[in-house]
Design a protein around this motif. Structure first.
Motif, PDB file in Angstrom:
ATOM      1  N   TYR A 165       0.824  -1.212   0.000  1.00 25.56           N
ATOM      2  CA  TYR A 165       0.000   0.000   0.000  1.00 25.56           C
ATOM      3  C   TYR A 165       0.859   1.263   0.000  1.00 25.56           C
ATOM      4  N   ASP A 166       2.174   1.063  -0.092  1.00 28.42           N
ATOM      5  CA  ASP A 166       3.105   2.175  -0.257  1.00 28.42           C
ATOM      6  C   ASP A 166       2.890   3.237   0.808  1.00 28.42           C
ATOM      7  N   VAL A 167       2.860   2.787   2.061  1.00 32.91           N
ATOM      8  CA  VAL A 167       2.599   3.695   3.180  1.00 32.91           C
ATOM      9  C   VAL A 167       3.824   4.590   3.380  1.00 32.91           C
ATOM     10  N   PRO A 168       3.648   5.915   3.256  1.00 29.09           N
ATOM     11  CA  PRO A 168       4.806   6.803   3.308  1.00 29.09           C
ATOM     12  C   PRO A 168       5.267   7.116   4.723  1.00 29.09           C
ATOM     13  N   TYR A 169       4.335   7.107   5.680  1.00 26.65           N
ATOM     14  CA  TYR A 169       4.675   7.427   7.059  1.00 26.65           C
ATOM     15  C   TYR A 169       3.509   7.012   7.941  1.00 26.65           C
ATOM     16  N   ALA A 170       3.706   7.085   9.238  1.00 27.60           N
ATOM     17  CA  ALA A 170       2.631   6.724  10.168  1.00 27.60           C
ATOM     18  C   ALA A 170       2.292   7.944  11.033  1.00 27.60           C
ATOM     19  N   PRO A 171       1.031   8.101  11.403  1.00 27.65           N
ATOM     20  CA  PRO A 171      -0.108   7.244  11.044  1.00 27.65           C
ATOM     21  C   PRO A 171      -0.605   7.528   9.628  1.00 27.65           C
ATOM     22  N   ILE A 176     -10.649   1.033   1.914  1.00 23.81           N
ATOM     23  CA  ILE A 176     -10.804   0.101   0.800  1.00 23.81           C
ATOM     24  C   ILE A 176     -12.264  -0.321   0.692  1.00 23.81           C
ATOM     25  N   SER A 177     -12.832  -0.154  -0.478  1.00 26.63           N
ATOM     26  CA  SER A 177     -14.198  -0.627  -0.723  1.00 26.63           C
ATOM     27  C   SER A 177     -14.142  -2.122  -0.999  1.00 26.63           C
ATOM     28  N   GLY A 178     -14.813  -2.919  -0.168  1.00 18.62           N
ATOM     29  CA  GLY A 178     -14.808  -4.367  -0.360  1.00 18.62           C
ATOM     30  C   GLY A 178     -15.535  -4.804  -1.615  1.00 18.62           C
ATOM     31  N   PRO A 179     -16.776  -4.304  -1.850  1.00 21.97           N
ATOM     32  CA  PRO A 179     -17.495  -4.725  -3.068  1.00 21.97           C
ATOM     33  C   PRO A 179     -16.783  -4.314  -4.352  1.00 21.97           C
ATOM     34  N   ALA A 180     -16.181  -3.118  -4.350  1.00 21.41           N
ATOM     35  CA  ALA A 180     -15.496  -2.659  -5.560  1.00 21.41           C
ATOM     36  C   ALA A 180     -14.071  -3.175  -5.638  1.00 21.41           C
ATOM     37  N   GLY A 181     -13.507  -3.594  -4.495  1.00 18.20           N
ATOM     38  CA  GLY A 181     -12.138  -4.092  -4.490  1.00 18.20           C
ATOM     39  C   GLY A 181     -11.130  -3.036  -4.892  1.00 18.20           C
ATOM     40  N   ARG A 182     -11.295  -1.835  -4.333  1.00 18.19           N
ATOM     41  CA  ARG A 182     -10.353  -0.777  -4.693  1.00 18.19           C
ATOM     42  C   ARG A 182     -10.190   0.218  -3.556  1.00 18.19           C
ATOM     43  N   VAL A 183      -9.051   0.893  -3.568  1.00 23.32           N
ATOM     44  CA  VAL A 183      -8.814   1.963  -2.602  1.00 23.32           C
ATOM     45  C   VAL A 183      -9.631   3.172  -3.037  1.00 23.32           C
ATOM     46  N   VAL A 184     -10.450   3.688  -2.126  1.00 25.29           N
ATOM     47  CA  VAL A 184     -11.274   4.848  -2.478  1.00 25.29           C
ATOM     48  C   VAL A 184     -10.855   6.100  -1.713  1.00 25.29           C
ATOM     49  N   GLY A 185      -9.928   5.970  -0.794  1.00 24.37           N
ATOM     50  CA  GLY A 185      -9.441   7.144  -0.079  1.00 24.37           C
ATOM     51  C   GLY A 185      -8.252   6.778   0.775  1.00 24.37           C
ATOM     52  N   GLU A 186      -7.370   7.738   0.984  1.00 26.32           N
ATOM     53  CA  GLU A 186      -6.221   7.480   1.841  1.00 26.32           C
ATOM     54  C   GLU A 186      -5.611   8.801   2.263  1.00 26.32           C
ATOM     55  N   GLY A 187      -4.876   8.768   3.343  1.00 28.40           N
ATOM     56  CA  GLY A 187      -4.225   9.987   3.782  1.00 28.40           C
ATOM     57  C   GLY A 187      -3.821   9.912   5.233  1.00 28.40           C
ATOM     58  N   VAL A 188      -3.407  11.044   5.732  1.00 32.73           N
ATOM     59  CA  VAL A 188      -2.878  11.126   7.082  1.00 32.73           C
ATOM     60  C   VAL A 188      -3.796  11.991   7.920  1.00 32.73           C
ATOM     61  N   TRP A 192      -8.157  10.630  15.830  1.00 30.95           N
ATOM     62  CA  TRP A 192      -9.249   9.771  15.369  1.00 30.95           C
ATOM     63  C   TRP A 192     -10.460  10.590  14.950  1.00 30.95           C
ATOM     64  N   GLU A 193     -10.744  11.664  15.683  1.00 28.09           N
ATOM     65  CA  GLU A 193     -11.925  12.470  15.351  1.00 28.09           C
ATOM     66  C   GLU A 193     -11.793  13.042  13.940  1.00 28.09           C
ATOM     67  N   GLU A 194     -10.579  13.405  13.589  1.00 29.88           N
ATOM     68  CA  GLU A 194     -10.335  13.939  12.241  1.00 29.88           C
ATOM     69  C   GLU A 194     -10.580  12.853  11.191  1.00 29.88           C
ATOM     70  N   VAL A 195     -10.108  11.649  11.462  1.00 36.38           N
ATOM     71  CA  VAL A 195     -10.343  10.532  10.538  1.00 36.38           C
ATOM     72  C   VAL A 195     -11.832  10.259  10.410  1.00 36.38           C
ATOM     73  N   ARG A 196     -12.493  10.235  11.556  1.00 37.19           N
ATOM     74  CA  ARG A 196     -13.930   9.930  11.570  1.00 37.19           C
ATOM     75  C   ARG A 196     -14.697  10.956  10.739  1.00 37.19           C
ATOM     76  N   THR A 197     -14.340  12.215  10.881  1.00 37.98           N
ATOM     77  CA  THR A 197     -15.015  13.272  10.121  1.00 37.98           C
ATOM     78  C   THR A 197     -14.764  13.116   8.622  1.00 37.98           C
ATOM     79  N   LEU A 198     -13.513  12.827   8.262  1.00 41.70           N
ATOM     80  CA  LEU A 198     -13.189  12.661   6.841  1.00 41.70           C
ATOM     81  C   LEU A 198     -13.965  11.489   6.236  1.00 41.70           C
ATOM     82  N   VAL A 199     -14.030  10.388   6.986  1.00 48.17           N
ATOM     83  CA  VAL A 199     -14.756   9.219   6.467  1.00 48.17           C
ATOM     84  C   VAL A 199     -16.252   9.520   6.388  1.00 48.17           C
ATOM     85  N   ALA A 200     -16.773  10.215   7.406  1.00 52.97           N
ATOM     86  CA  ALA A 200     -18.201  10.559   7.405  1.00 52.97           C
ATOM     87  C   ALA A 200     -18.540  11.411   6.191  1.00 52.97           C
TER      88      ALA A 200
END
Lengths: 264, 155
Positions: A165-171, A176-188, A192-200
């Motif tokens: 997945y070529d992860v450049p750094y952590a976190p 990944i969309s399971g039905p589509a079998g593809r990465v649909v978003g990624e980032g840093v 957690w609240e920031e991640v939750r908001t982005l996903v929402a």
């Protein structure tokens, strides 16, 4: 005196060689940029008055895929070990659920907030995606240290996943969309609240539910069905319909094989 | 796009889950000095964190197109018993062997099967549940796709 002249000549010659090398390297850089479509002075061929002023524009050809994963559908299951030494493989494609992979390390300061957020109760992921923590394998992380940090969220130790997945750094987070079998978003993200908001937001925008990729059946349940199987299904469906047996008919769901035999 | 299959191995067991399958090989912590043995779980649904060796907590999640397969090792003393001596290879399954009465926990519509065998001096039970008896033919095929990748080595 002669020695001084000879020394100066040698020094000038060396400097000339050095300057020539620098000019050549510069020319190669310009040529390489030109081949990539980057023009540092796009107005050079135009009349002097027509040259644009201000910063140089570097064209970006669409969304940048990560270098080692140029295709968003190039996904692999999360396969590795748990901190307690179990072997595990979690499916991320050809399944009905989405996966939010959190790539964390035991050492990074920002990761500590995520470990803490995941420790006691699995956090709710908007859209119902399955949250999985992915660390590097035991050659790079201490399983004991990861075990002490982990809690309510499944953890897979897999350097292979980090590289694929070529992860450049952590976190770093990959959705990944399971039905589509593809990465649909990624980032840093910093928390957690920031991640939750982005996903929402992504779920609300519908970007986490891409259309099935070309060649897929469009439904998870249709996975792996050959054309012959589908044709056979159609024949069976027609025969059942001709016999008055429609989908949901209780005769299709016998309690046992014996019951089916006696009923039939 | 389906992701390529990758083998997982631990404790002398290995499995290569086909696309859409999840798998885990684990051993429970021993309690009061007891001995525990490896267990392999594979399913076409997400493996819940808490589940029983015979799929309790997981089989409730199976839909009509889903399959669960478990391979549980027993102690070396079992390898010599008549029950485990009958088969000396990992058995494939046929649709007719799935029965509702073979379920560890009866769930309407589901069916299960148990087979006991010995490989390399190690005794195992293969236990499988399908989400719908009515779909036993394609689901048995799916189960065998997984079972065909199981390998038993030395610990």
């Amino acid at each position: 005196m002669t020695a001084l002249v000879v020394g100066l000549v040698v020094a000038v010659a060396l400097l000339a060689v050095l300057v020539a090398g620098l000019l050549r390297a510069h020319a190669e850089v310009l040529r390489a940029l030109h081949q990539m479509g980057v023009e540092l002075r796009p107005g050079d061929d135009a009349p002097a008055g027509a040259r644009p002023a201000g910063p140089v524009n570097v064209p970006m050809p669409g969304v940048r895929p990560t270098p080692a994963r140029p295709d968003a559908t190039d996904v692999i299951d999360l396969t590795g070990a748990t901190p307690t030494g179990d072997a595990v493989s979690l499916a991320v494609s050809d399944v009905g659920h989405d996966t939010l992979a959190a790539f964390l390390t035991s050492g990074c300061a920002t990761c500590r907030g995520f470990w803490e957020a995941f420790r006691h109760v699995p956090p709710e992921v908007p859209g119902g995606a399955r949250l999985v923590v992915v660390t590097r394998g035991s050659e790079a992380e201490s399983p004991g240290a990861i075990a002490n940090l982990s809690g309510a969220v499944p953890v897979v130790m897999s350097s292979e996943a980090w590289e694929h997945y070529d992860v450049p750094y952590a976190p770093y987070f990959v959705y990944i969309s399971g039905p589509a079998g593809r990465v649909v978003g990624e980032g840093v993200a910093a928390g957690w609240e920031e991640v939750r908001t982005l996903v929402a937001n992504a779920v609300a925008d519908g970007t986490t539910s891409p259309p099935p990729t070309a060649g897929s059946s469009g439904t998870v349940r249709g996975r792996g069905r050959s054309k012959a199987d589908q044709e056979r299904d159609a024949v069976v469906d027609r025969a059942l319909a001709a016999a008055g047996i429609e989908p949901g008919d209780p005769r299709l769901y016998p309690e046992s094989i014996d019951e089916r035999s006696t009923a039939g | 796009m389906t992701s390529p299959s990758r083998q997982i191995a631990a404790m002398g067991l290995a499995v290569t889950p086909p696309s859409g399958w999840e798998a885990s090989i684990y051993r429970r912590a021993a309690i009061d000095g007891g001995i525990t043995y490896p267990v392999m779980h594979a399913a076409t649904v997400a493996l819940p964190a808490v589940r029983g060796d015979y799929g309790g907590g997981l089989v409730e999640l199976l839909g009509p197109d889903d399959v669960f397969v478990s391979m549980l090792e027993f102690g070396p003393e079992a390898a010599g018993s008549a029950l485990f001596r009958t088969l000396n290879a990992i058995p494939g399954l046929t649709p007719d062997v799935y029965r509702p009465r073979q379920l560890q926990r009866t769930i309407r519509g589901q069916a299960g099967v148990q087979r006991f065998f010995t490989v390399g001096g190690r005794a195992f039970c293969l236990y499988s549940v399908i989400g719908a008896l009515a779909n036993r033919i394609p689901l048995t095929d799916r189960a065998n796709q997984l079972i065909g990748t199981l390998r038993v080595g030395t610990v």
